[in-house]
Motif scaffolding. Sequence first.
Motif, PDB file in Angstrom:
ATOM      1  N   UNK A 103       0.841  -1.193   0.000  1.00  0.00           N
ATOM      2  CA  UNK A 103       0.000   0.000   0.000  1.00  0.00           C
ATOM      3  C   UNK A 103       0.879   1.248   0.000  1.00  0.00           C
ATOM      4  N   UNK A 104       0.417   2.270  -0.702  1.00  0.00           N
ATOM      5  CA  UNK A 104       1.062   3.583  -0.699  1.00  0.00           C
ATOM      6  C   UNK A 104      -0.008   4.625  -0.359  1.00  0.00           C
ATOM      7  N   UNK A 105      -0.264   4.857   0.925  1.00  0.00           N
ATOM      8  CA  UNK A 105      -1.295   5.829   1.327  1.00  0.00           C
ATOM      9  C   UNK A 105      -0.732   7.248   1.345  1.00  0.00           C
ATOM     10  N   UNK A 106      -0.676   7.866   0.177  1.00  0.00           N
ATOM     11  CA  UNK A 106      -0.039   9.172   0.034  1.00  0.00           C
ATOM     12  C   UNK A 106      -0.936  10.285   0.566  1.00  0.00           C
ATOM     13  N   UNK A 107      -0.375  11.112   1.437  1.00  0.00           N
ATOM     14  CA  UNK A 107      -1.091  12.260   1.993  1.00  0.00           C
ATOM     15  C   UNK A 107      -0.359  13.531   1.567  1.00  0.00           C
ATOM     16  N   UNK A 108      -1.100  14.434   0.942  1.00  0.00           N
ATOM     17  CA  UNK A 108      -0.475  15.657   0.429  1.00  0.00           C
ATOM     18  C   UNK A 108       0.046  16.516   1.583  1.00  0.00           C
ATOM     19  N   UNK A 109       1.238  17.076   1.395  1.00  0.00           N
ATOM     20  CA  UNK A 109       1.866  17.889   2.435  1.00  0.00           C
ATOM     21  C   UNK A 109       1.439  19.353   2.382  1.00  0.00           C
ATOM     22  N   UNK A 110       1.172  19.866   1.193  1.00  0.00           N
ATOM     23  CA  UNK A 110       0.965  21.302   1.004  1.00  0.00           C
ATOM     24  C   UNK A 110      -0.332  21.541   0.237  1.00  0.00           C
ATOM     25  N   UNK A 111      -1.013  22.626   0.554  1.00  0.00           N
ATOM     26  CA  UNK A 111      -2.247  22.961  -0.146  1.00  0.00           C
ATOM     27  C   UNK A 111      -2.030  23.061  -1.644  1.00  0.00           C
ATOM     28  N   UNK A 112      -3.022  22.608  -2.406  1.00  0.00           N
ATOM     29  CA  UNK A 112      -2.922  22.653  -3.858  1.00  0.00           C
ATOM     30  C   UNK A 112      -4.310  22.673  -4.449  1.00  0.00           C
ATOM     31  N   UNK A 113      -4.454  23.407  -5.536  1.00  0.00           N
ATOM     32  CA  UNK A 113      -5.721  23.392  -6.278  1.00  0.00           C
ATOM     33  C   UNK A 113      -5.666  22.399  -7.430  1.00  0.00           C
ATOM     34  N   UNK A 114      -4.506  21.783  -7.638  1.00  0.00           N
ATOM     35  CA  UNK A 114      -4.302  20.909  -8.791  1.00  0.00           C
ATOM     36  C   UNK A 114      -4.166  19.433  -8.416  1.00  0.00           C
ATOM     37  N   UNK A 115      -3.730  19.130  -7.206  1.00  0.00           N
ATOM     38  CA  UNK A 115      -3.411  17.765  -6.816  1.00  0.00           C
ATOM     39  C   UNK A 115      -4.367  17.278  -5.718  1.00  0.00           C
ATOM     40  N   UNK A 116      -4.716  16.006  -5.754  1.00  0.00           N
ATOM     41  CA  UNK A 116      -5.641  15.436  -4.782  1.00  0.00           C
ATOM     42  C   UNK A 116      -5.013  15.433  -3.386  1.00  0.00           C
ATOM     43  N   UNK A 117      -5.838  15.614  -2.346  1.00  0.00           N
ATOM     44  CA  UNK A 117      -5.303  15.586  -0.977  1.00  0.00           C
ATOM     45  C   UNK A 117      -4.701  14.232  -0.606  1.00  0.00           C
ATOM     46  N   UNK A 118      -5.292  13.145  -1.114  1.00  0.00           N
ATOM     47  CA  UNK A 118      -4.783  11.810  -0.832  1.00  0.00           C
ATOM     48  C   UNK A 118      -4.816  10.964  -2.108  1.00  0.00           C
ATOM     49  N   UNK A 119      -3.858  10.066  -2.206  1.00  0.00           N
ATOM     50  CA  UNK A 119      -3.857   9.051  -3.261  1.00  0.00           C
ATOM     51  C   UNK A 119      -3.567   7.726  -2.564  1.00  0.00           C
ATOM     52  N   UNK A 120      -4.585   6.914  -2.377  1.00  0.00           N
ATOM     53  CA  UNK A 120      -4.437   5.655  -1.646  1.00  0.00           C
ATOM     54  C   UNK A 120      -4.254   4.514  -2.635  1.00  0.00           C
TER      55      UNK A 120
END
Length: 462
Positions: free
Chosen positions: A331-348
């Motif tokens: 599993x790669x439960x990716x959590x975004x570190x910085x605010x973005x209008x272009x990238x999803x907050x999480x990619x699980x």
Amino acid sequence: MKEASRYEEWLSTLSNTRFIYNTMSELERMLDNNAIHNNGIKRCFSSLPKLRSAYRDLKEEVAIMTNWTINLDSLMEDYKIAWTFFSKNLNRRANPEKLALELLSFCFPPYSSNGITTKRLSIYRQIVEQDISIPFILLMLMKVIPGYDSKDGDVNDMPEQYERIMTLLQNFTRNESEYSIMPAINLAREETYKSRLMLLFHVSKILDIYNSYNDISNIYDTATNLKAGLINLDIAGYWNESDGKLCNTDFWQIEETDNYGTYFMTSWHKDAKNSLSGIRYTLFILDGDDGNFIYYILHPKAILHKMQGLAYEDADHVWYKTALLSFRPDELPLQRLIKSTEWKPTINLGRCKDEKVVSQYDRWINNLKIVKPFKHLEYNFYPNLYAITKTHLYIPSDNDGEYFKVPKTAYEGFENIHMGDNIGTMNMNGKTYLVFDELMLYIATTKNELEKYNIEIVSSII
């Protein structure tokens, strides 16, 4: 200064300036003493052991708050020195924002002194020569950090002060920097506890990053340090956001590259017309400072902007994190570190281990119409620095027995290059470039560009 007097002075300054905590009540709770606001430090901590214990508690808290990057002893010494200099040379100056920008322009690349009076130039030179903390001076100019002996009381406007300082830094770095430091500025804006200490911490970090990427003498060391933090994981294969099951037509394909800790990561989508569209990102995995893995993802457009010397936009790159994972995670439960209008907050992401799912994805890639909107920006990098002599670097060309002979004098930083660096050739959109990754330099192998750097094509190494 005697030990007791030093602790009493430092604790009194931290208490009166609300440097670590914005209110007296927060400091009192931390030190488990509700009488500081009435009796002061000396009466509340009346012996050396009590003073030392209280100070060491705060020292430990500061280290934790700043990821062990700030030593409170050094900080207090820097504070006192900066305030002594500031109160003598810069206090009560009109137009503090102008002075702050002048100071930054003088002390950081491209090192401009345009429009600065002789008297102020002398002051700024003293700051550099005496190694006085620029972040302290900057925040004193902007009236965010008070005097070392201040007794102004509780702070209630730190969010506004943060925004004011981040806007100042954003304006300065946007005008001067080829490489965006907005992620560091955004991290500061997202700081959960906005205090004078944490503002100083973020300003120091932002200016360090800016200096690292905009002073050519620092770029090589910065890239080398980043490379040392790369992590290699066994993640090649198919992944999706459906626990590895075939629930929809979206999936990811991760491929290893020739570079340690670096991967190509393609996001695929099959539409109703049986077309398969994909965007191939570049992924770097790094060991974080706080017990996490950091995943830095670059959009294909980022490489073009980098080559053109343009600042990255929000869509060009993103940082995610996970907790520490095993060498072969499922599993790669990716959590975004910085605010973005272009990238999803999480990619699980879940690894696709079912052979039926893997076979289906293989069939789609091998048989369907492939649409890649950024195909022209996909690249292959081949690190292949062949030899280093006293005066030149030799990089093999695409032709056997042929080398690009690069003078070490052609670009600042070439003298630092050694075997094992990410130096080589890159093929993109039918063109070949010489890549000096640690220096962020890309040279097209056209006649004009090679002549610009006095690079020859030779058949032997001298």
